[in-house]
Motif scaffolding. Sequence first.
Motif, short mmCIF file in Angstrom:
data_model
loop_
_atom_site.label_atom_id
_atom_site.label_comp_id
_atom_site.label_asym_id
_atom_site.label_seq_id
_atom_site.Cartn_x
_atom_site.Cartn_y
_atom_site.Cartn_z
N ASP A 113 0.86 -1.19 0.00
CA ASP A 113 0.00 0.00 0.00
C ASP A 113 0.89 1.24 0.00
OD1 ASP A 113 0.83 0.56 2.68
OD2 ASP A 113 -0.64 -0.88 3.40
N ASN A 114 0.27 2.41 -0.05
CA ASN A 114 1.05 3.65 -0.13
C ASN A 114 1.94 3.86 1.08
OD1 ASN A 114 0.38 4.71 -2.61
ND2 ASN A 114 -1.58 5.51 -1.85
N GLN A 115 1.44 3.47 2.22
CA GLN A 115 2.22 3.68 3.44
C GLN A 115 3.51 2.87 3.41
OE1 GLN A 115 -0.12 2.99 6.98
NE2 GLN A 115 1.60 3.59 8.27
N VAL A 116 3.40 1.62 2.99
CA VAL A 116 4.59 0.78 2.86
C VAL A 116 5.52 1.38 1.81
CG1 VAL A 116 5.45 -1.49 2.12
CG2 VAL A 116 3.44 -1.34 3.61
N ALA A 117 4.96 1.74 0.67
CA ALA A 117 5.78 2.28 -0.43
C ALA A 117 6.53 3.53 0.02
CB ALA A 117 4.90 2.59 -1.64
N ASN A 118 5.85 4.38 0.79
CA ASN A 118 6.48 5.64 1.19
C ASN A 118 7.47 5.48 2.33
OD1 ASN A 118 5.32 7.29 -0.70
ND2 ASN A 118 3.43 7.54 0.50
N SER A 119 7.36 4.39 3.07
CA SER A 119 8.31 4.26 4.18
C SER A 119 9.53 3.42 3.80
CB SER A 119 7.62 3.67 5.41
OG SER A 119 7.17 2.38 5.11
N CYS A 120 9.48 2.77 2.64
CA CYS A 120 10.56 1.87 2.24
C CYS A 120 11.73 2.67 1.63
CB CYS A 120 10.00 0.88 1.23
SG CYS A 120 11.17 -0.37 0.76
N GLY A 121 12.92 2.47 2.15
CA GLY A 121 14.09 3.14 1.60
C GLY A 121 14.53 2.45 0.31
#
Length: 250
Positions: free
Chosen positions: A199-207
């Motif tokens: 989801d977006n949250q995972v995508a945005n927190s992944c370096g």
Amino acid sequence: MNRRIMVAGNWKMYKTIDQAVALAKAVAAGPARQGLDVLLCPNFVCLEAVVRAVAGSHVQVGGQNLHWQDEGAFTAEISGPMLRSVGASHVIIGHSERRQFFGETEKTVRMRLAAALRHGLKPIVCVGETQAERESGQTDDVLASQLAGGLAGLSAAEMVKVTLAYEPVWAIGTGLTASDEQAQQVHAFIRAWLAARFDNQVANSCGILYGGSVKPANAAGLLRQKDIDGALVGGASLDADSFLGIIAAV
Ligand SMILES: O=C(CO)COP(=O)(O)O
């Protein structure tokens, strides 16, 4: 969105213990910066000495690979518990040189990733296309298949513990760097892939690190890109001045 930035040195099969200690001490003597992780990944022989050399500093230490089993009759292999016991916090998985020369597949990447997560090691999973794949327009397909296979069945809670590294094979050790725009384009593709798969949250927190001929002169431009969260550095990490130069450019 406030992802941390990482500058990681992959020392590959370079440095004896004395050389590694000298380099590690020089890097550790460099400035610590808020929000910036500095990681050194020496060969296995030098790991313990490097961990000692940087003890008490801001510098972290990782392995370049790990086996998926915890122990066993696997001559010359190194396991997650062994990396933990020496003080490593991170581990690189699926580097293109492992894929190219040592039979690494999506399946073995996935098994190594499970082992890293099982033992609390922070994995850096590498993906990237070859020159032929890029020239034939297959970059996105190759990356999607490496991501799908290497991250198969991973939960969102596991994914947020993973750092990805985009390393175009044609830019590794060649002096050819992806342009800022080329790299950003692929990083954005990877982030969109993560958003669709998780989801977006995972995508945005992944370096998502970039690797491939990163030098002090090109680091600032690359690191300024919206979806580039750091660098995985080979050749330029073998010299303290150039590695510190990259850190300074961030
Ligand atoms: O493979 C790399 C880091 O893992 C990149 O190597 P170079 O920086 O030497 O191109």
